[in-house]
Design an enzyme around this catalytic site. Structure first.
Site, PDB file in Angstrom:
ATOM      1  CG  HIS A   1      24.786  -0.170 -21.931  1.00  0.00           C
ATOM      2  ND1 HIS A   1      25.812   0.691 -21.935  1.00  0.00           N
ATOM      3  CD2 HIS A   1      24.759  -0.785 -22.876  1.00  0.00           C
ATOM      4  CE1 HIS A   1      26.462   0.178 -22.727  1.00  0.00           C
ATOM      5  NE2 HIS A   1      25.982  -0.813 -23.502  1.00  0.00           N
TER       6      HIS A   1
ATOM      7  CD  GLU B   1      29.617   0.793 -28.315  1.00  0.00           C
ATOM      8  OE1 GLU B   1      28.245   0.707 -28.819  1.00  0.00           O
ATOM      9  OE2 GLU B   1      30.212  -0.320 -28.231  1.00  0.00           O
ATOM     10  CB  SER B   2      31.977   3.914 -22.841  1.00  0.00           C
ATOM     11  OG  SER B   2      30.597   3.366 -22.294  1.00  0.00           O
ATOM     12  CG  HIS B   3      33.680  -2.351 -22.979  1.00  0.00           C
ATOM     13  ND1 HIS B   3      34.292  -3.634 -22.852  1.00  0.00           N
ATOM     14  CD2 HIS B   3      32.184  -2.611 -22.696  1.00  0.00           C
ATOM     15  CE1 HIS B   3      33.268  -4.579 -22.933  1.00  0.00           C
ATOM     16  NE2 HIS B   3      32.193  -3.887 -22.905  1.00  0.00           N
ATOM     17  CG  ASN B   4      33.763   3.911 -19.374  1.00  0.00           C
ATOM     18  OD1 ASN B   4      34.599   3.677 -20.270  1.00  0.00           O
ATOM     19  ND2 ASN B   4      32.831   4.942 -19.321  1.00  0.00           N
TER      20      ASN B   4
ATOM     21  NE  ARG C   1      30.581  -8.419 -31.492  1.00  0.00           N
ATOM     22  CZ  ARG C   1      31.333  -8.218 -30.643  1.00  0.00           C
ATOM     23  NH1 ARG C   1      32.490  -8.853 -30.515  1.00  0.00           N
ATOM     24  NH2 ARG C   1      30.978  -8.171 -29.267  1.00  0.00           N
TER      25      ARG C   1
ATOM     26  CD  GLN D   1      30.967  -8.297 -21.888  1.00  0.00           C
ATOM     27  OE1 GLN D   1      31.865  -7.895 -22.519  1.00  0.00           O
ATOM     28  NE2 GLN D   1      30.018  -7.804 -21.704  1.00  0.00           N
TER      29      GLN D   1
ATOM     30  CB  SER E   1      29.070 -15.284 -25.628  1.00  0.00           C
ATOM     31  OG  SER E   1      29.101 -16.319 -24.505  1.00  0.00           O
TER      32      SER E   1
ATOM     33  N   GLY F   1      26.960   7.745 -31.475  1.00  0.00           N
ATOM     34  CA  GLY F   1      28.021   7.822 -30.321  1.00  0.00           C
ATOM     35  C   GLY F   1      27.348   7.057 -29.418  1.00  0.00           C
ATOM     36  CG  ASN F   2      28.502   4.408 -25.725  1.00  0.00           C
ATOM     37  OD1 ASN F   2      29.406   4.653 -24.868  1.00  0.00           O
ATOM     38  ND2 ASN F   2      27.378   3.745 -25.407  1.00  0.00           N
TER      39      ASN F   2
END
Ligand SMILES: Nc1ncnc2c1ncn2[C@@H]1O[C@H](COP(=O)(O)OP(=O)(O)O)[C@@H](O)[C@H]1O
Lengths: 648, 230, 84, 84
Positions: A98, A145-148, A168, A293, A366, A596-597
């Protein structure tokens, strides 16, 4: 949320309680990052550099942290000794797929090599987000961006913190975030787990984005069984900045102060990046639970306002958001970017739980934190601004010189006078492993491609036609999306010119001149499964068309590349083809990829998701009053308007 | 003389910029007020904007009510200063007991954002004098906790005294009792409204220009046609 | 009729922004000796006949609490006469 | 350290859509003998020194509960050892 300037000013800080495994609340045998602290047990001190020198043969749980044997050997070579527990955790985070892009780097280079001549780009790949100049005074920055994986484990918080994270990134460039978009992929619409994941994800995006006051101007909701065990939650944000407010992450200026701004650090999300996003997502989600999180959009809103005030007052020399890899990433990247060294006193970090060990503090994910580099004379003003907005601000370190002979400096981190980290920051941030992984075309591709749509039965009677049409309009992938979009605020900030149900969102950027932008995100995993090269181009073309039809001129591209495991040559082939397709497409259209991501390991067991490149295109409108909406306006006269079909 | 209308910013206020824009478009000067500053800086009226003050922790508006600026606003409101609470501002006014009732979780439990039709029920408040009785308007609604509740006696009183300023028509977006979208205090100077007039002030960005009526009304009121005289 | 009460609280290591916001507001009410505020849910379940704690535990686990971030406890309660 | 618990529940006459939603979902879990579910808040307040019930009651009345729609009760609680 009081500021804590006394910690910053004071060199004498009461030592926090000793690290205490049982207090971590995870119970039983420590796993993941907690395991690295095992070394410290029984000594009453954390694992220090000194101790690492004197106990070179101690066994370290590098494999548990996802580091290969040869990667571990390289760390020992770089340091000339075994790493400390804290260092090992840092390398495992920064060298994770990642953070290091170790499997994708060799392919992503094409975006730079094939970049068209373009004068609008102020910052590109490698920055937190790409920045595009849209007028003499103004620029915009955007990224998807991903948060899969987190969103599968805990849909609400996973999706919410996905929004928080991308916002952010935008903030770190000096921009005020002004909108979000959310391309989403779920399993079958009628699967019971979709009933858990989808409402949670939508509520999370809504809960966080609405509370930040960012209009949602578009996205996607796609259902396909291939995403059943691995939904895709991608989040895009866009921000606006005056050109001269562009921020940098370099920790330049020896003697400058390193300030941690925002929320206090807790045990949530420890190891989330490397544990969750860089491994196949197969076994019990329960094991990963400590990695969840929890977001606090209210804190993020205060963080945004305080950062913008700090930028405008010229008080920031460098800034980096704390994303997936927490302090570890922010400290190493800011130092590595400047070539300087850095000295950090870890016990100064404000904690939610006093018993956190140095490793946990470095690995914590955090949310709602930023790292600032500030000149000593500006420190008081920075702390005062933080206090005004009610966020914590703490001086935790300082920038130190580079080594003799112009060599980059070292990152030295102590915890109550114990030296727990002493590393060259570049070795973490830039010089991670790079792999040219084997590629192989999937064996079933020929068969898949041979199975043409022409072989499907066609409706031949009016009744069959009617039935087909009804089935299509009722299909989850085509039906009305307002159950989702009504949960999003699209009006806040008062500059949303187009949003749902339009194909592209349009924002007014400058109220005086009417200058604005159009944005669309699109992807089609099924096309990409059939032909990843053409599939990526198609996604790009769709987003490009959606932007163009509003009347905007496309200017830049961002992408989120969602794929299976890079260790599977078939997936790696899909990836390389998709990147090649996107890079070629951008070259042909004459617009650059600005950032990108990459999200790998999206699979359940051995089954990868369809390769799903999601592409965002940004266009510029000189005057948003001239935007073209997609609906037909009521005809001005009885004859009605004429319709034309363009293209072939 | 240009009227000066204060717009309060609490930590977590979101629609404060929009409210200020609406004030300007209506022809007044928007004066930004800060939650921690008890001074109203001589403004002629106050808008409490939408958003999530203090993250909506506990109950929406529960903490904002104790902000220093609110003590002054409450005193001034009791003295007749026109105050408009929009969405979160409405919630704050109820929490501060400047308006009766409470705003609770939407009946369907979701945040909902849509363009909403309202019928104006009272044109004798400081903020609605420029509308006509029973006029139907279209402005955005967007909230998660906009369901107005009060005991039956209060609801009857509000109706009998003409204090229901607007009701939802063509669909109730949140389950509000008796379709209540906006109410006023006995004097008619304090109005709380759940939908967002400040998002319907420009053809380019809103579903209509109907929101301007609220801001034009207060300017008219302030210019010397007291609400009570009409 | 029997009432079972399920108390659901965030796990101690999970951030509680609501509790924090309330704690930060207390000094304005003149309260300065509070060290922490945590906000959770209290759920009152009324059963038709016998109170069924096991049943309630199952409901809590599946429906009322999010085991990823929350802990819960189940207990019997007196039903106040006037609401019975 | 001392902990005070404030339980805040909607007044009986106020509709509780969240509780209702849970109640409606129960039959799908095979639970058919529940007559009512009500969802409120449980607030745990840790005081620095002596537990102060009067103080807590005052905070509850002013801030934690909205008397227009909610009732509250205040009680002392054991502080679990591991979080102390
Ligand atoms: N997850 C989402 N978030 C925000 N907007 C969405 C989302 N999904 C769909 N939309 C919006 O809803 C509208 C309709 O979506 P969709 O039916 O997918 O349109 P299309 O098929 O034309 O792309 C579009 O404006 C789209 O941007």
């Amino acid at each position: 949320m009081t500021t804590q300037p006394e910690t910053a000013a004071d060199d004498v800080v009461a030592p926090p309680a000793m690290p205490n495994q049982s207090a971590s609340g995870f119970g039983g045998k420590p796993t993941g990052f907690a395991a690295t602290d095992v070394l410290a047990e029984g000594f009453g001190t954390p694992d220090t550099v000194e101790r690492a020198r004197s106990t070179p043969d101690d066994l370290q749980p590098h494999a548990e942290l996802g580091l290969k044997d040869d990667e571990y050997e390289r760390i020992r070579q770089i340091l000339g000794r075994r790493p400390t527990a804290a260092e090992l955790a840092m390398y495992s985070i920064m060298w994770s797929e990642h953070c290091s892009y170790k499997s994708s780097k060799v392919h992503l280079r094409q975006f730079g090599e094939k970049v068209p001549q373009n004068t609008r780009m102020l910052a590109g790949i490698g920055e937190n987000a790409g920045v595009v100049q849209i007028s003499d005074e103004l620029a915009v920055t955007f990224k998807v961006e991903s948060h899969n994986h987190p969103s599968f484990v805990e849909p609400y918080q996973g999706a919410a913190t996905g929004v928080g994270g991308i916002v952010r990134d935008i903030l770190a460039m000096g921009a005020r975030p002004v909108a979000v978009m959310d391309p989403l992929r779920f399993g079958a619409a009628d699967h019971p787990d979709t009933a858990r994941v989808l409402p949670g994800v939508v509520a999370g995006i809504s809960g966080y984005g609405n509370c930040l006051g960012l209009p949602n101007i578009g996205g996607e909701v796609v259902f396909d069984p291939c995403y059943q065990g691995n939904p895709l939650v991608n989040a895009l944000s866009i921000g606006v900045l005056p050109v001269q407010r562009l921020q940098h992450k370099e920790a330049a200026g020896v003697g400058n102060v390193v300030v941690l701004l925002g929320a206090r650090t807790g045990r949530d999300g420890i190891g989330g990046v490397s544990v969750l996003a860089s491994a196949t997502f197969d076994d019990a989600a329960g094991q990963r639970r400590p990695s969840v999180q929890v977001g606090d959009p209210f804190m993020e809103k205060l963080l945004i306002e305080s950062c913008l005030e700090l930028y405008d007052a010229g008080l920031v020399a460098g800034i980096q958001d704390l994303g997936g890899a927490g302090l570890t990433c922010a400290l190493t990247e800011t130092a590595a970017a400047a070539g300087t060294g850095m000295r950090v006193w870890l016990e100064r970090v404000p904690l939610r739980e006093p018993s956190m060990s140095p490793t946990e503090i470095l690995a914590s994910e955090s949310q709602e934190r930023m790292l600032l580099i500030v000149t000593p004379e500006n420190l008081d003003a920075v702390l005062a601004t933080a206090e005004k907005w009610g966020v914590w601000a703490t001086a935790i370190g300082e920038v130190t010189p580079s080594e003799a002979g112009g060599q980059p400096g070292r990152l030295v981190i102590t915890w109550n006078d114990h030296v727990v980290v002493d590393v060259p920051p570049g070795s973490l941030a830039d010089d991670g492993p790079v792999y040219a992984r084997p590629l192989r075309e999937p064996g079933d591709l020929i068969l898949l491609q041979a199975d043409h749509a022409e072989t499907l039965p066609r409706p031949s009677t009016p009744d069959e036609l009617r039935e087909t049409l009804l089935r299509m309009v009722g299909a989850p992938n085509l039906c009305d999306k307002s159950w989702v979009t009504e949960q999003y605020d699209r009006y806040v900030l008062g500059n949303t010119v187009l949003a749902q149900p339009e194909d592209a969102g349009v924002l007014r950027i400058d109220e005086r001149t009417g200058l604005g932008v159009a944005l669309s995100v699109d992807g089609n995993g099924r096309y990409a499964r059939l032909d990843p090269y053409e599939g990526a181009k198609l996604a790009l073309a769709e987003a490009y068309r959606n932007v163009v039809v509003t009347g905007a001129e496309p200017a830049a591209v961002t992408d989120c590349l969602n794929f299976g495991s890079p260790e599977d040559p078939a997936v790696m082939w899909q990836f390389s083809e998709a990147v090649r397709g996107l890079a070629d497409g951008c070259q042909q259209l004459g617009i650059p990829v600005t950032g990108g991501n990459v999200s790998f390991y999206n699979q359940t067991g051995a089954a990868a998701i369809h390769p799903t490149p999601v592409v965002g295109v940004l266009g510029i409108l000189e005057d948003v009053a001239r935007r073209v909406p997609m609906g037909f306006p009521a005809p001005a006269d009885a004859d009605g308007d004429l319709l034309f079909l363009l293209g072939d | 003389m240009t009227m000066r209308i204060g717009v309060v910013t609490f930590p977590g206020s979101l629609d404060d910029g929009d409210a200020a824009r609406a004030v300007r478009l209506a022809g007044a000067e928007a004066v930004r007020l800060w939650h921690g500053d008890a001074d109203l800086h001589g403004v002629d009226a106050v808008v409490l904007p939408g958003g999530f003050s203090y993250g909506d922790a506990l109950r929406c508006g529960a903490i904002a009510r104790f902000a220093p600026v609110m003590e002054t606003v409450a005193d001034a409101a009791r003295g007749g200063l026109p105050v408009l609470g929009i969405c979160n501002g409405f919630q704050i006014l109820c929490e501060a007991h400047l308006l009766p009732g409470a705003l609770t979780r939407n009946q369907h439990l979701h945040f909902r954002n849509r363009d909403q039709h309202l019928r104006i029920g009272s044109t004798s408040t400081a903020w609605t004098g420029q509308f006509t009785a029973d006029q139907e308007i279209l402005i955005p609604v967007k909230n998660g906790e906009g369901c107005f509740v009060a005991d039956a006696r209060t609801l009857d009183e509000l109706a009998a005294e003409g204090r229901v300023v607007a009701r939802y028509v063509r669909g109730n977006p949140n389950g509000s009792q008796r379709d209540i979208a906006a109410i006023t205090n006995e004097a008619g100077n304090v109005v709380g409204i759940m939908p967002h007039p400040e998002h319907a002030v420009e053809a380019l960005t809103g579903p209509s220009l109907d929101g301007l009526g609220f801001f034009a009304s207060v300017l008219h009121t302030l210019a010397g046609a007291p609400a009570s005289s009409r | 009729m029997a009432r079972v009460v399920v108390d659901v609280m965030l796990k101690p290591e999970i951030l509680d922004p609501q509790g924090q916001a309330v704690a930060n507001a207390l000094p304005r009410l003149g309260v300065t000796d509070v060290t922490s505020v945590r906000i959770g849910r209290r759920i009152e379940i009324d059963f038709d006949g016998e109170p069924d704690l096991d049943r309630a535990r199952e409901i809590a686990d599946k429906l009322l609490a999010n085991p990823v971030i929350e802990d819960f406890t189940v207990s019997l309660a007196e039903v106040p006469a006037e609401t019975a």
